[in-house]
Enzyme design. Sequence first.
Site, mmCIF file in Angstrom:
data_model
loop_
_atom_site.group_PDB
_atom_site.id
_atom_site.type_symbol
_atom_site.label_atom_id
_atom_site.label_comp_id
_atom_site.label_asym_id
_atom_site.label_seq_id
_atom_site.Cartn_x
_atom_site.Cartn_y
_atom_site.Cartn_z
ATOM 1 N N SER A 278 10.800 -6.958 -7.055
ATOM 2 C CA SER A 278 9.241 -6.972 -8.146
ATOM 3 C C SER A 278 8.988 -6.098 -8.363
ATOM 4 C CB SER A 278 7.955 -7.637 -8.120
ATOM 5 O OG SER A 278 7.098 -7.261 -6.851
ATOM 6 N N ARG B 246 19.318 7.834 11.340
ATOM 7 C CA ARG B 246 18.836 8.083 10.481
ATOM 8 C C ARG B 246 19.474 9.442 9.631
ATOM 9 N NH1 ARG B 246 12.722 8.618 9.510
ATOM 10 N NH2 ARG B 246 12.543 10.446 11.979
ATOM 11 N N MET C 149 11.499 0.576 2.885
ATOM 12 C CA MET C 149 10.259 -0.189 4.708
ATOM 13 C C MET C 149 11.367 1.035 5.092
ATOM 14 S SD MET C 149 9.376 -1.707 2.447
ATOM 15 C CE MET C 149 7.694 -2.293 4.565
ATOM 16 N N HIS D 32 2.284 2.120 -2.451
ATOM 17 C CA HIS D 32 1.642 1.432 -0.968
ATOM 18 C C HIS D 32 0.497 0.679 -1.000
ATOM 19 C CE1 HIS D 32 1.124 1.494 3.954
ATOM 20 N NE2 HIS D 32 -0.257 1.419 3.360
ATOM 21 N N THR E 167 5.455 12.959 0.966
ATOM 22 C CA THR E 167 5.734 14.608 1.492
ATOM 23 C C THR E 167 6.341 13.929 2.905
ATOM 24 O OG1 THR E 167 3.379 13.996 2.620
ATOM 25 C CG2 THR E 167 4.220 15.316 0.224
ATOM 26 N N ASP F 6 2.870 8.020 3.834
ATOM 27 C CA ASP F 6 2.048 7.258 3.675
ATOM 28 C C ASP F 6 0.905 7.882 3.117
ATOM 29 O OD1 ASP F 6 3.478 5.304 3.014
ATOM 30 O OD2 ASP F 6 2.143 4.095 4.923
HETATM 31 C C1 GAR Z 1 5.210 -3.513 -2.253
HETATM 32 O O1 GAR Z 1 3.992 -4.764 -1.938
HETATM 33 C C2 GAR Z 1 5.284 -2.350 -1.985
HETATM 34 O O2 GAR Z 1 3.809 -1.611 -1.880
HETATM 35 C C3 GAR Z 1 4.292 -2.674 -0.477
HETATM 36 O O3 GAR Z 1 6.519 -3.602 -0.459
HETATM 37 C C4 GAR Z 1 6.392 -4.440 -1.623
HETATM 38 C C5 GAR Z 1 7.431 -4.869 -2.087
HETATM 39 O O4 GAR Z 1 7.987 -5.832 -3.013
HETATM 40 N N1 GAR Z 1 5.529 -1.237 0.275
HETATM 41 C C6 GAR Z 1 5.314 -1.286 1.804
HETATM 42 O O5 GAR Z 1 4.484 -1.896 2.209
HETATM 43 C C7 GAR Z 1 5.633 0.903 1.742
HETATM 44 N N2 GAR Z 1 5.348 0.819 2.659
HETATM 45 P P1 GAR Z 1 8.726 -5.744 -3.916
HETATM 46 O O6 GAR Z 1 10.120 -5.612 -3.257
HETATM 47 O O7 GAR Z 1 8.422 -6.968 -4.600
HETATM 48 O O8 GAR Z 1 7.968 -4.270 -5.046
#
Ligand code: GAR
Length: 195
Positions: A13, A65, A90, A109, A141, A145
């Site tokens: 999204s 990785r 992720m 984040h 970086t 986070d």
């Molecule tokens: C979002 O809330 C984003 O901030 C979070 O994952 C969700 C993804 O939603 N990101 C993290 O937690 C990164 N560590 P989306 O796929 O609908 O954009």
Amino acid sequence: MKRVAILISGGGSNMVALVQSMTGDHPARPVLVASNDPAAAGLAKAEGAGIAVAAVDHRPFGADRAAFEARLLRHIEAASPDILCLAGFMRVLTPEFVARFQGRMLNIHPSLLPKYPGLHTHRRAIEAGDAEAGCTVHEVTPVLDDGPILGQARVPVRPGDTADSLAARVLVEEHRLYPAVLRRFALGERGRLDL
Ligand code: GAR
């Protein structure tokens, strides 16, 4: 015109919000949406918007990785992006990958960093009794986070909030904040934006 590649892992999204913002006199255009999960719903959304997509499943690479990133990098480099946006991506990136895009990679984040890096941010904010929560866009970086904060948006934590209800409230702000920060970033502005 800046070229923007977006990395996702799920619904995408935030990616959609970024893509929809990059029209008209916007200084950037999306050139690639890539995911570590071939089943990520966001890939179909990007394709529907006419954007090149790539999927590199991280699972066959196991703990390697660097090998996963090398494969991902092939797709990214082929798109020649000026800016890389992590949008719900992720996977933790290696310092080598981060170094390659240092100063041109952004992440969103779902917390008011430096509070709650990592996972389960909304649950942690509720459990801590915080009166407000929110989201942060920052430069990436090598530290997870971390990195210079480019913008934040805040929402109240309401009585009776669950992690899901709070996440939904924060997500609305993510969709406002990330496009606004990306636009400024693409224009070379590095000041911090607070919505
Ligand atoms: C979002 O809330 C984003 O901030 C979070 O994952 C969700 C993804 O939603 N990101 C993290 O937690 C990164 N560590 P989306 O796929 O609908 O954009």
